[in-house]
Design a protein around this motif. Structure first.
Motif, PDB file in Angstrom:
ATOM      1  N   LEU A   4     -38.230 -12.125  -7.137  1.00 34.61           N
ATOM      2  CA  LEU A   4     -37.955 -10.533  -6.690  1.00 34.61           C
ATOM      3  C   LEU A   4     -39.461  -9.768  -6.659  1.00 34.61           C
ATOM      4  CD1 LEU A   4     -36.370  -8.075  -6.121  1.00 34.61           C
ATOM      5  CD2 LEU A   4     -36.151  -7.647  -8.683  1.00 34.61           C
ATOM      6  N   LYS A   5     -40.408 -10.332  -7.341  1.00 35.43           N
ATOM      7  CA  LYS A   5     -41.722  -9.736  -7.481  1.00 35.43           C
ATOM      8  C   LYS A   5     -42.340 -10.017  -6.030  1.00 35.43           C
ATOM      9  CE  LYS A   5     -45.419 -10.834  -9.684  1.00 35.43           C
ATOM     10  NZ  LYS A   5     -46.506 -11.005 -10.720  1.00 35.43           N
ATOM     11  N   THR A   6     -42.302 -11.248  -5.596  1.00 37.14           N
ATOM     12  CA  THR A   6     -42.890 -11.575  -4.562  1.00 37.14           C
ATOM     13  C   THR A   6     -42.175 -11.045  -3.180  1.00 37.14           C
ATOM     14  OG1 THR A   6     -43.393 -13.887  -5.372  1.00 37.14           O
ATOM     15  CG2 THR A   6     -43.477 -13.781  -3.115  1.00 37.14           C
ATOM     16  N   LEU A  54     -54.639   2.428  -5.225  1.00 39.97           N
ATOM     17  CA  LEU A  54     -55.713   2.324  -6.160  1.00 39.97           C
ATOM     18  C   LEU A  54     -55.240   3.187  -7.464  1.00 39.97           C
ATOM     19  CD1 LEU A  54     -58.291   1.309  -6.747  1.00 39.97           C
ATOM     20  CD2 LEU A  54     -59.406   3.372  -6.013  1.00 39.97           C
ATOM     21  N   GLY A  55     -54.791   4.216  -7.292  1.00 43.57           N
ATOM     22  CA  GLY A  55     -54.219   5.049  -8.465  1.00 43.57           C
ATOM     23  C   GLY A  55     -53.128   4.523  -9.138  1.00 43.57           C
ATOM     24  N   TYR A  56     -51.899   4.151  -8.485  1.00 43.02           N
ATOM     25  CA  TYR A  56     -50.864   3.658  -8.954  1.00 43.02           C
ATOM     26  C   TYR A  56     -50.826   2.281  -9.444  1.00 43.02           C
ATOM     27  CZ  TYR A  56     -47.981   7.623  -7.362  1.00 43.02           C
ATOM     28  OH  TYR A  56     -47.304   8.815  -7.373  1.00 43.02           O
ATOM     29  N   PHE A  57     -51.816   1.439  -8.911  1.00 39.51           N
ATOM     30  CA  PHE A  57     -51.780   0.030  -9.472  1.00 39.51           C
ATOM     31  C   PHE A  57     -53.216  -0.004 -10.120  1.00 39.51           C
ATOM     32  CE2 PHE A  57     -48.973  -0.629  -5.663  1.00 39.51           C
ATOM     33  CZ  PHE A  57     -47.944  -1.174  -6.072  1.00 39.51           C
ATOM     34  N   GLY A  58     -53.880   0.828 -10.496  1.00 38.05           N
ATOM     35  CA  GLY A  58     -55.069   1.204 -11.242  1.00 38.05           C
ATOM     36  C   GLY A  58     -54.843   1.392 -12.378  1.00 38.05           C
ATOM     37  N   GLU A  59     -55.142   2.968 -12.482  1.00 40.28           N
ATOM     38  CA  GLU A  59     -55.142   3.844 -13.733  1.00 40.28           C
ATOM     39  C   GLU A  59     -53.574   3.484 -14.355  1.00 40.28           C
ATOM     40  OE1 GLU A  59     -54.901   8.431 -14.790  1.00 40.28           O
ATOM     41  OE2 GLU A  59     -55.926   7.847 -12.951  1.00 40.28           O
ATOM     42  N   THR A  60     -52.589   3.590 -13.418  1.00 40.46           N
ATOM     43  CA  THR A  60     -51.136   3.419 -14.228  1.00 40.46           C
ATOM     44  C   THR A  60     -51.075   2.388 -15.047  1.00 40.46           C
ATOM     45  OG1 THR A  60     -50.270   4.694 -12.150  1.00 40.46           O
ATOM     46  CG2 THR A  60     -48.752   3.350 -13.514  1.00 40.46           C
ATOM     47  N   PHE A  61     -51.649   1.420 -14.946  1.00 35.62           N
ATOM     48  CA  PHE A  61     -51.407  -0.042 -15.541  1.00 35.62           C
ATOM     49  C   PHE A  61     -52.663  -0.185 -16.416  1.00 35.62           C
ATOM     50  CE2 PHE A  61     -48.140  -0.064 -12.251  1.00 35.62           C
ATOM     51  CZ  PHE A  61     -47.095  -0.074 -12.887  1.00 35.62           C
ATOM     52  N   PRO A 114     -46.325  -8.689 -14.944  1.00 32.72           N
ATOM     53  CA  PRO A 114     -44.718  -8.816 -14.541  1.00 32.72           C
ATOM     54  C   PRO A 114     -44.236  -7.642 -14.119  1.00 32.72           C
ATOM     55  CG  PRO A 114     -45.017  -8.864 -16.795  1.00 32.72           C
ATOM     56  CD  PRO A 114     -46.305  -9.024 -16.232  1.00 32.72           C
ATOM     57  N   LEU A 115     -42.941  -7.949 -13.458  1.00 37.03           N
ATOM     58  CA  LEU A 115     -42.292  -6.639 -12.993  1.00 37.03           C
ATOM     59  C   LEU A 115     -41.992  -5.620 -13.844  1.00 37.03           C
ATOM     60  CD1 LEU A 115     -39.628  -7.884 -10.177  1.00 37.03           C
ATOM     61  CD2 LEU A 115     -41.782  -6.518  -9.789  1.00 37.03           C
ATOM     62  N   ASP A 116     -41.666  -5.953 -15.218  1.00 38.42           N
ATOM     63  CA  ASP A 116     -41.362  -5.105 -16.109  1.00 38.42           C
ATOM     64  C   ASP A 116     -42.698  -4.531 -16.950  1.00 38.42           C
ATOM     65  OD1 ASP A 116     -41.849  -7.604 -17.491  1.00 38.42           O
ATOM     66  OD2 ASP A 116     -39.899  -7.537 -18.804  1.00 38.42           O
ATOM     67  N   ALA A 117     -43.734  -4.853 -16.532  1.00 35.40           N
ATOM     68  CA  ALA A 117     -44.889  -4.551 -17.114  1.00 35.40           C
ATOM     69  C   ALA A 117     -44.977  -2.787 -17.203  1.00 35.40           C
ATOM     70  CB  ALA A 117     -46.377  -4.931 -16.228  1.00 35.40           C
ATOM     71  N   PRO A 118     -45.145  -2.274 -18.444  1.00 37.29           N
ATOM     72  CA  PRO A 118     -45.125  -0.869 -18.585  1.00 37.29           C
ATOM     73  C   PRO A 118     -46.423  -0.240 -18.035  1.00 37.29           C
ATOM     74  CG  PRO A 118     -45.521  -1.749 -20.622  1.00 37.29           C
ATOM     75  CD  PRO A 118     -45.273  -3.007 -19.805  1.00 37.29           C
ATOM     76  N   GLY A 119     -46.155   0.982 -17.558  1.00 33.72           N
ATOM     77  CA  GLY A 119     -47.267   1.714 -17.093  1.00 33.72           C
ATOM     78  C   GLY A 119     -46.978   3.288 -17.260  1.00 33.72           C
ATOM     79  N   LEU A 133     -43.992  -1.845 -13.459  1.00 30.48           N
ATOM     80  CA  LEU A 133     -44.503  -2.278 -12.145  1.00 30.48           C
ATOM     81  C   LEU A 133     -43.492  -2.579 -10.951  1.00 30.48           C
ATOM     82  CD1 LEU A 133     -47.195  -3.445 -10.788  1.00 30.48           C
ATOM     83  CD2 LEU A 133     -46.292  -5.642 -11.352  1.00 30.48           C
ATOM     84  N   GLY A 134     -42.454  -2.809 -11.433  1.00 34.44           N
ATOM     85  CA  GLY A 134     -41.587  -2.939 -10.382  1.00 34.44           C
ATOM     86  C   GLY A 134     -41.160  -1.723  -9.714  1.00 34.44           C
ATOM     87  N   GLN A 135     -40.915  -0.615 -10.427  1.00 39.46           N
ATOM     88  CA  GLN A 135     -40.588   0.644  -9.990  1.00 39.46           C
ATOM     89  C   GLN A 135     -42.007   1.188  -8.873  1.00 39.46           C
ATOM     90  OE1 GLN A 135     -39.962   2.263 -14.046  1.00 39.46           O
ATOM     91  NE2 GLN A 135     -38.642   3.708 -12.948  1.00 39.46           N
ATOM     92  N   ILE A 136     -43.020   0.995  -9.486  1.00 38.32           N
ATOM     93  CA  ILE A 136     -44.205   1.228  -8.704  1.00 38.32           C
ATOM     94  C   ILE A 136     -44.383   0.645  -7.238  1.00 38.32           C
ATOM     95  CG2 ILE A 136     -46.759   1.727  -8.740  1.00 38.32           C
ATOM     96  CD1 ILE A 136     -45.064   3.887 -10.295  1.00 38.32           C
ATOM     97  N   ILE A 137     -43.889  -0.562  -7.395  1.00 41.15           N
ATOM     98  CA  ILE A 137     -44.109  -1.489  -6.187  1.00 41.15           C
ATOM     99  C   ILE A 137     -42.974  -0.688  -5.102  1.00 41.15           C
ATOM    100  CG2 ILE A 137     -43.643  -3.762  -5.021  1.00 41.15           C
ATOM    101  CD1 ILE A 137     -44.373  -5.027  -7.531  1.00 41.15           C
ATOM    102  N   ILE A 138     -41.729  -0.472  -5.538  1.00 44.60           N
ATOM    103  CA  ILE A 138     -40.912   0.193  -4.730  1.00 44.60           C
ATOM    104  C   ILE A 138     -41.252   1.323  -4.315  1.00 44.60           C
ATOM    105  CG2 ILE A 138     -38.622   1.136  -4.656  1.00 44.60           C
ATOM    106  CD1 ILE A 138     -37.960  -1.064  -6.589  1.00 44.60           C
ATOM    107  N   HIS A 139     -41.833   2.477  -5.503  1.00 48.47           N
ATOM    108  CA  HIS A 139     -42.259   3.734  -4.934  1.00 48.47           C
ATOM    109  C   HIS A 139     -43.452   3.732  -3.757  1.00 48.47           C
ATOM    110  CE1 HIS A 139     -43.615   7.818  -5.625  1.00 48.47           C
ATOM    111  NE2 HIS A 139     -44.961   7.385  -5.634  1.00 48.47           N
ATOM    112  N   MET A 140     -44.447   2.801  -3.999  1.00 56.16           N
ATOM    113  CA  MET A 140     -45.356   2.698  -2.825  1.00 56.16           C
ATOM    114  C   MET A 140     -44.983   2.017  -1.748  1.00 56.16           C
ATOM    115  SD  MET A 140     -48.142   4.186  -4.057  1.00 56.16           S
ATOM    116  CE  MET A 140     -48.638   3.977  -2.289  1.00 56.16           C
ATOM    117  N   ALA A 141     -44.063   1.150  -1.635  1.00 56.08           N
ATOM    118  CA  ALA A 141     -43.542   0.697  -0.305  1.00 56.08           C
ATOM    119  C   ALA A 141     -42.854   1.858   0.464  1.00 56.08           C
ATOM    120  CB  ALA A 141     -42.545  -0.624  -0.478  1.00 56.08           C
TER     121      ALA A 141
END
Length: 194
Positions: A4-6, A54-61, A114-119, A133-141
């Motif tokens: 799923l992550k891929t 950069l913000g969502y996949f940087g600072e958030t995590f 992992p997809l369930d990594a908290p941020g 992480l899964g929520q943010i990948i979906i949000h950004m896509a």
């Protein structure tokens, strides 16, 4: 079977590619030129997407980067909207190189966690700022898909270039006359319902 992550990451990368494709072959001026009353421009859409990643996949995590967000540059007012355009001192090449570095940082975060990594999204309200992480990948896509749609329309209005992956490959292969007939038909239908 792809995990799923891929799979989600592939969708995000596809939206980035769609945005970048809309700059293909454009001059600096055409890439920068505002095309709506609110200043939306093709290069700005790419810069904005990169800043968001950069913000969502940087600072958030908790994965800071040496890259500086447009609104964090000394002397820039956060209300100046500088993530939505290339400034006087930035070339298109500068924006594209910075954007690629942002995307690379995002990709590294996605690959590392992992997809369930908290941020925590610091700029969201406290009642909903805890994410995975899964929520943010979906949000950004989804966000980038929206901006890729904006870019599709802007580019079509600029020079008629259309298509998701390359010119015309996901539209009927009609000539100019056929498209004019089609638009005329849609206009007549709209007028009947006016």
């Amino acid at each position: 079977m792809t995990d799923l992550k891929t799979h989600l990451h592939t969708y995000l990368k596809a939206q980035r590619a769609a945005l970048l494709l809309k700059l293909d072959g454009l001059s600096e001026r055409d890439a920068r030129l505002p095309r709506t009353p609110t200043g939306t421009n093709l290069l700005g859409l790419v810069k904005h997407a990169a800043a968001c990643e950069l913000g969502y996949f940087g600072e958030t995590f908790g994965r800071p980067s040496d890259l500086v967000l447009p609104w964090e540059i000394e002397g820039v007012d956060p209300d100046d909207n500088e993530d939505m355009f290339a400034t006087e001192t930035e070339s298109m090449a500068d924006v594209l190189a910075w954007s690629q570095a942002c995307f690379d940082h995002a990709d590294a975060t996605i690959e590392a966690l992992p997809l369930d990594a908290p941020g925590t999204v610091a700029w969201w309200p406290p009642e909903r700022n805890r994410v995975t992480l899964g929520q943010i990948i979906i949000h950004m896509a989804l966000d980038e898909a929206r901006h890729a749609g904006h870019a599709d329309i802007l580019r079509e209005q600029l020079d008629g270039r259309v298509g998701l992956r390359s010119e015309g490959n996901n539209l009927p292969e009609w000539d100019e006359e056929r498209w004019a007939e089609y638009v005329g038909r849609l206009t007549r239908i709209a007028d009947r319902h006016g």
